[in-house]
Design a protein around this motif. Structure first.
Motif, PDB file in Angstrom:
ATOM      1  N   TRP A  25       0.831  -1.199   0.000  1.00 60.60           N
ATOM      2  CA  TRP A  25       0.000   0.000   0.000  1.00 60.60           C
ATOM      3  C   TRP A  25       0.870   1.256   0.000  1.00 60.60           C
ATOM      4  O   TRP A  25       1.885   1.318   0.694  1.00 60.60           O
ATOM      5  CB  TRP A  25      -0.903   0.022   1.230  1.00 60.60           C
ATOM      6  CG  TRP A  25      -1.862  -1.133   1.323  1.00 60.60           C
ATOM      7  CD1 TRP A  25      -1.742  -2.225   2.120  1.00 60.60           C
ATOM      8  CD2 TRP A  25      -3.085  -1.286   0.601  1.00 60.60           C
ATOM      9  NE1 TRP A  25      -2.816  -3.065   1.942  1.00 60.60           N
ATOM     10  CE2 TRP A  25      -3.662  -2.518   1.020  1.00 60.60           C
ATOM     11  CE3 TRP A  25      -3.754  -0.520  -0.346  1.00 60.60           C
ATOM     12  CZ2 TRP A  25      -4.869  -2.981   0.512  1.00 60.60           C
ATOM     13  CZ3 TRP A  25      -4.953  -0.977  -0.858  1.00 60.60           C
ATOM     14  CH2 TRP A  25      -5.501  -2.198  -0.427  1.00 60.60           C
ATOM     15  N   GLN A  26       0.421   2.257  -0.757  1.00 59.47           N
ATOM     16  CA  GLN A  26       1.069   3.568  -0.753  1.00 59.47           C
ATOM     17  C   GLN A  26      -0.003   4.646  -0.612  1.00 59.47           C
ATOM     18  O   GLN A  26      -1.125   4.474  -1.077  1.00 59.47           O
ATOM     19  CB  GLN A  26       1.841   3.813  -2.065  1.00 59.47           C
ATOM     20  CG  GLN A  26       3.011   2.863  -2.314  1.00 59.47           C
ATOM     21  CD  GLN A  26       2.561   1.555  -2.941  1.00 59.47           C
ATOM     22  OE1 GLN A  26       1.664   1.556  -3.780  1.00 59.47           O
ATOM     23  NE2 GLN A  26       3.174   0.449  -2.537  1.00 59.47           N
ATOM     24  N   ASP A  27       0.382   5.737   0.037  1.00 60.23           N
ATOM     25  CA  ASP A  27      -0.539   6.864   0.169  1.00 60.23           C
ATOM     26  C   ASP A  27      -0.894   7.392  -1.230  1.00 60.23           C
ATOM     27  O   ASP A  27      -0.012   7.614  -2.058  1.00 60.23           O
ATOM     28  CB  ASP A  27       0.133   7.968   0.995  1.00 60.23           C
ATOM     29  CG  ASP A  27      -0.840   9.075   1.384  1.00 60.23           C
ATOM     30  OD1 ASP A  27      -1.609   9.511   0.510  1.00 60.23           O
ATOM     31  OD2 ASP A  27      -0.829   9.508   2.546  1.00 60.23           O
ATOM     32  N   CYS A  28      -2.193   7.583  -1.497  1.00 59.72           N
ATOM     33  CA  CYS A  28      -2.609   8.093  -2.810  1.00 59.72           C
ATOM     34  C   CYS A  28      -3.589   9.253  -2.669  1.00 59.72           C
ATOM     35  O   CYS A  28      -4.372   9.527  -3.576  1.00 59.72           O
ATOM     36  CB  CYS A  28      -3.191   6.966  -3.669  1.00 59.72           C
ATOM     37  SG  CYS A  28      -4.551   6.052  -2.915  1.00 59.72           S
ATOM     38  N   ARG A  33      -5.139   4.709   0.740  1.00 55.13           N
ATOM     39  CA  ARG A  33      -3.897   4.035   0.396  1.00 55.13           C
ATOM     40  C   ARG A  33      -4.207   3.101  -0.766  1.00 55.13           C
ATOM     41  O   ARG A  33      -5.247   2.447  -0.772  1.00 55.13           O
ATOM     42  CB  ARG A  33      -3.330   3.282   1.589  1.00 55.13           C
ATOM     43  CG  ARG A  33      -2.946   4.224   2.735  1.00 55.13           C
ATOM     44  CD  ARG A  33      -2.289   3.505   3.902  1.00 55.13           C
ATOM     45  NE  ARG A  33      -1.034   2.870   3.561  1.00 55.13           N
ATOM     46  CZ  ARG A  33       0.136   3.492   3.414  1.00 55.13           C
ATOM     47  NH1 ARG A  33       0.194   4.814   3.551  1.00 55.13           N
ATOM     48  NH2 ARG A  33       1.232   2.826   3.122  1.00 55.13           N
ATOM     49  N   CYS A  34      -3.315   3.068  -1.733  1.00 55.68           N
ATOM     50  CA  CYS A  34      -3.580   2.335  -2.971  1.00 55.68           C
ATOM     51  C   CYS A  34      -2.539   1.251  -3.215  1.00 55.68           C
ATOM     52  O   CYS A  34      -1.400   1.343  -2.754  1.00 55.68           O
ATOM     53  CB  CYS A  34      -3.608   3.295  -4.167  1.00 55.68           C
ATOM     54  SG  CYS A  34      -4.987   4.476  -4.114  1.00 55.68           S
ATOM     55  N   ARG A  36      -1.774  -2.506  -6.046  1.00 54.68           N
ATOM     56  CA  ARG A  36      -2.113  -3.209  -7.271  1.00 54.68           C
ATOM     57  C   ARG A  36      -1.774  -4.683  -7.124  1.00 54.68           C
ATOM     58  O   ARG A  36      -0.822  -5.052  -6.424  1.00 54.68           O
ATOM     59  CB  ARG A  36      -1.339  -2.634  -8.470  1.00 54.68           C
ATOM     60  CG  ARG A  36      -1.596  -1.166  -8.719  1.00 54.68           C
ATOM     61  CD  ARG A  36      -0.679  -0.614  -9.804  1.00 54.68           C
ATOM     62  NE  ARG A  36      -1.087  -1.068 -11.133  1.00 54.68           N
ATOM     63  CZ  ARG A  36      -2.029  -0.491 -11.849  1.00 54.68           C
ATOM     64  NH1 ARG A  36      -2.698   0.554 -11.357  1.00 54.68           N
ATOM     65  NH2 ARG A  36      -2.339  -0.942 -13.036  1.00 54.68           N
ATOM     66  N   GLY A  54      -6.369  -2.349  -9.737  1.00 61.09           N
ATOM     67  CA  GLY A  54      -6.023  -1.281  -8.815  1.00 61.09           C
ATOM     68  C   GLY A  54      -6.940  -1.290  -7.605  1.00 61.09           C
ATOM     69  O   GLY A  54      -8.162  -1.362  -7.754  1.00 61.09           O
ATOM     70  N   ALA A  56      -7.851   0.323  -3.511  1.00 60.74           N
ATOM     71  CA  ALA A  56      -7.710   1.446  -2.592  1.00 60.74           C
ATOM     72  C   ALA A  56      -8.301   1.060  -1.250  1.00 60.74           C
ATOM     73  O   ALA A  56      -9.286   0.317  -1.184  1.00 60.74           O
ATOM     74  CB  ALA A  56      -8.386   2.701  -3.126  1.00 60.74           C
ATOM     75  N   SER A  82     -12.278   6.191  -7.625  1.00 60.98           N
ATOM     76  CA  SER A  82     -12.615   7.616  -7.725  1.00 60.98           C
ATOM     77  C   SER A  82     -13.954   7.910  -7.081  1.00 60.98           C
ATOM     78  O   SER A  82     -14.176   9.012  -6.554  1.00 60.98           O
ATOM     79  CB  SER A  82     -12.609   8.064  -9.185  1.00 60.98           C
ATOM     80  OG  SER A  82     -13.525   7.315  -9.956  1.00 60.98           O
ATOM     81  N   ARG A  85     -13.457   8.135  -3.307  1.00 59.64           N
ATOM     82  CA  ARG A  85     -12.829   9.401  -2.902  1.00 59.64           C
ATOM     83  C   ARG A  85     -13.887  10.455  -2.559  1.00 59.64           C
ATOM     84  O   ARG A  85     -13.733  11.207  -1.601  1.00 59.64           O
ATOM     85  CB  ARG A  85     -11.938   9.932  -4.032  1.00 59.64           C
ATOM     86  CG  ARG A  85     -10.651   9.175  -4.230  1.00 59.64           C
ATOM     87  CD  ARG A  85      -9.763   9.858  -5.260  1.00 59.64           C
ATOM     88  NE  ARG A  85      -8.626   9.033  -5.593  1.00 59.64           N
ATOM     89  CZ  ARG A  85      -7.508   8.956  -4.870  1.00 59.64           C
ATOM     90  NH1 ARG A  85      -7.395   9.706  -3.770  1.00 59.64           N
ATOM     91  NH2 ARG A  85      -6.520   8.182  -5.242  1.00 59.64           N
ATOM     92  N   ALA A 110      -8.129   2.535 -12.644  1.00 58.42           N
ATOM     93  CA  ALA A 110      -6.842   2.143 -12.080  1.00 58.42           C
ATOM     94  C   ALA A 110      -6.474   0.699 -12.387  1.00 58.42           C
ATOM     95  O   ALA A 110      -5.306   0.317 -12.237  1.00 58.42           O
ATOM     96  CB  ALA A 110      -6.838   2.362 -10.562  1.00 58.42           C
TER      97      ALA A 110
END
Length: 464
Positions: A25-28, A33-34, A36, A54, A56, A82, A85, A110
């Motif tokens: 996971w990475q901050d997006c 956090r996103c 793949r 993708g 999240a 999206s 979000r 994604a």
């Protein structure tokens, strides 16, 4: 053309493989956090071409109260990240107990996406109930060309964007998340994915909540449509009842259903002038049927005014261009892979005529929306509707709104009966009950997802 690679039996027995890449996971942004993962383009050929999904995550607020991971699908078929979000506040309560995870379905945003050349034809802003064979033929040809272009652009995904493949993707997501059992919340079209998963992997279901389910278990198009048509017809009667009691209604004190019948009869015989919509503009019966929104209470004041003016000879409100928002172009390809609707003009008209027996005023119009999506598309029987009888499922919670003509309660009850131990929760509301904020529904959902407690049999939530 769009290919069908596996049969119905093959779909049920497709091999399962873990994702080819680990999930990190990475901050997006926006508190998400996103990550793949990699999955096969065709689960029947797991060693073949690969695609990415993708994901999240909206993390749980407090590790001390976290109960696990809830995978969410908000419907569509469409992108999810999206949407999360902008709608994340609606799920803030769930983050008291869960990491809330979504993934973009294959073909969308994604995930490995499909960019269809050109734009899909959209009849929704005009007459999606087509006035004649010639108009429908023109639309069908436009949609056919669009579908062929999409199939060429899809590459290894051509013929593999149905919910049967999606169920395998969902299982790969469960594995990548490290969850022993899947906890799932499917909204609207997300319930098609949920039921497909429950049928394919019943032993891996933990808890599953299906909100406003789209019925993918009924092979009969007549039965599938009748449930919708009857609720839509009832909604017109609800509109008339509201008008009889609310002095603000433009038709208050008049027989609303009689006004409706007279407007439709007049418009069918000769389109009603609509001077405010442009020189020479008119509104025929099919345009009025396309634009009359009876499902949502909030639209009733405008509908009453539109009918009153049309009855007086000015149908401008019905004829003005709509500002409706179209679904993603690729959505119709995925939708029609799951629901290969009989979209020849004579077939749609036959369905319409059958519906008119039980829903003669407006319910019959439900014969047309799927025809708008599927007319002319290369015919892919990838994952057609069929009954399900999975064994070994835990109790599942299914909720539906009594006024929902997109996902009618009769369909929800039919699905519930096929899922052993499932419980149906009715509500005096419309579509997407949890997302709409129905407090009674939300309380039952929280109790079920966190403690496994189902509402008592026969429970109905009142108006929100």
């Amino acid at each position: 053309m769009i290919k069908t690679i596996f049969t119905v039996l093959g779909t049920l027995l497709l091999p399962m493989a873990p994702p080819a890449t680990a999930l990190s996971w990475q901050d997006c942004g926006d508190g998400l956090r996103c990550g793949r993962i990699t999955v096969p383009a065709d689960w029947a050929a797991p060693e073949g071409a690969q695609i990415t999904l993708g994901l999240a995550k909206l993390p749980a607020r407090d590790p001390a109260t976290r109960k696990g991971t809830l995978v969410l699908n908000l419907g569509g078929p469409a992108q999810q990240i999206s949407v999360l979000r902008v709608a994340k506040q609606a799920f803030a309560e769930l983050t008291r107990w869960f990491d809330v995870v979504v993934f973009d379905p294959r073909g969308f945003e994604a995930s490995t996406g499909v960019r269809c050349p050109g734009r899909a034809p959209w009849a929704a802003n005009a007459e999606w109930v087509f006035p004649d064979r010639a108009a429908y033929a023109r639309y069908t040809e436009q949609n056919r060309r669009f579908g062929l272009g999409c199939a060429q652009a899809a590459g290894p995904l051509a013929g593999h964007v149905d919910s049967g493949q999606g169920a395998r993707d969902l299982e790969a997501v469960r594995v990548a998340l490290g969850e022993r059992k899947l906890t799932y919340y499917g909204n609207s079209y997300g319930t098609v994915l949920g039921v497909a998963y429950a049928a394919a992997f019943p032993s891996r279901v933990g808890r599953m909540y299906l909100d406003s389910p789209i019925d993918h278990t009924t092979p009969s198009w007549t039965a599938w449509l009748l449930a919708k048509a009857k609720v839509k017809e009832d909604n017109l009667r609800r509109f008339a009842a509201w008008c009889a009691t609310d002095p603000s209604c433009a038709l208050h004190g008049r027989d609303v259903l009689k006004v409706w019948d007279e407007v439709m009869a007049r418009a069918a015989k000769r389109p009603i002038p609509a001077p405010g919509a442009g020189a020479g503009a008119t509104a025929g019966a099919t345009l009025i049927a396309s634009r009359a929104t009876v499902t949502f209470d909030a639209t009733w004041p405008e509908l009453a005014t539109s009918l009153a003016e049309a009855h007086a000879g000015d149908a401008t409100r019905f004829a003005r261009p709509s500002a409706g928002v179209a679904d993603p172009d690729f959505s119709r390809i995925a939708n029609c892979a799951d629901f290969p609707y009989p979209a020849a003009y004579r077939q749609v008209k036959a369905l319409e005529e059958r519906l008119r027996r039980d829903a003669p005023r407006i319910g019959w119009t439900v014969a047309w929306p799927m025809a708008n999506l599927c007319a002319g598309l290369p015919h892919a029987m990838a994952f057609p509707p069929r009954p399900v009888r999975p064994r070994g499922l835990p109790p599942i919670l299914v909720a539906s709104g009594l006024y929902d003509d997109a996902a009618p309660p009769a369909s929800a009850r039919r699905i519930t009966a096929q899922l052993d131990g499932a419980r149906h929760l009715a509500a005096k509301g419309g579509h997407a009950l949890y997302l709409a904020g129905d407090p009674c529904v939300r309380e039952h959902v929280h109790r079920y997802l966190t403690a496994g407690q189902l509402p008592p049999t026969g429970t109905t939530c009142g108006p929100a």
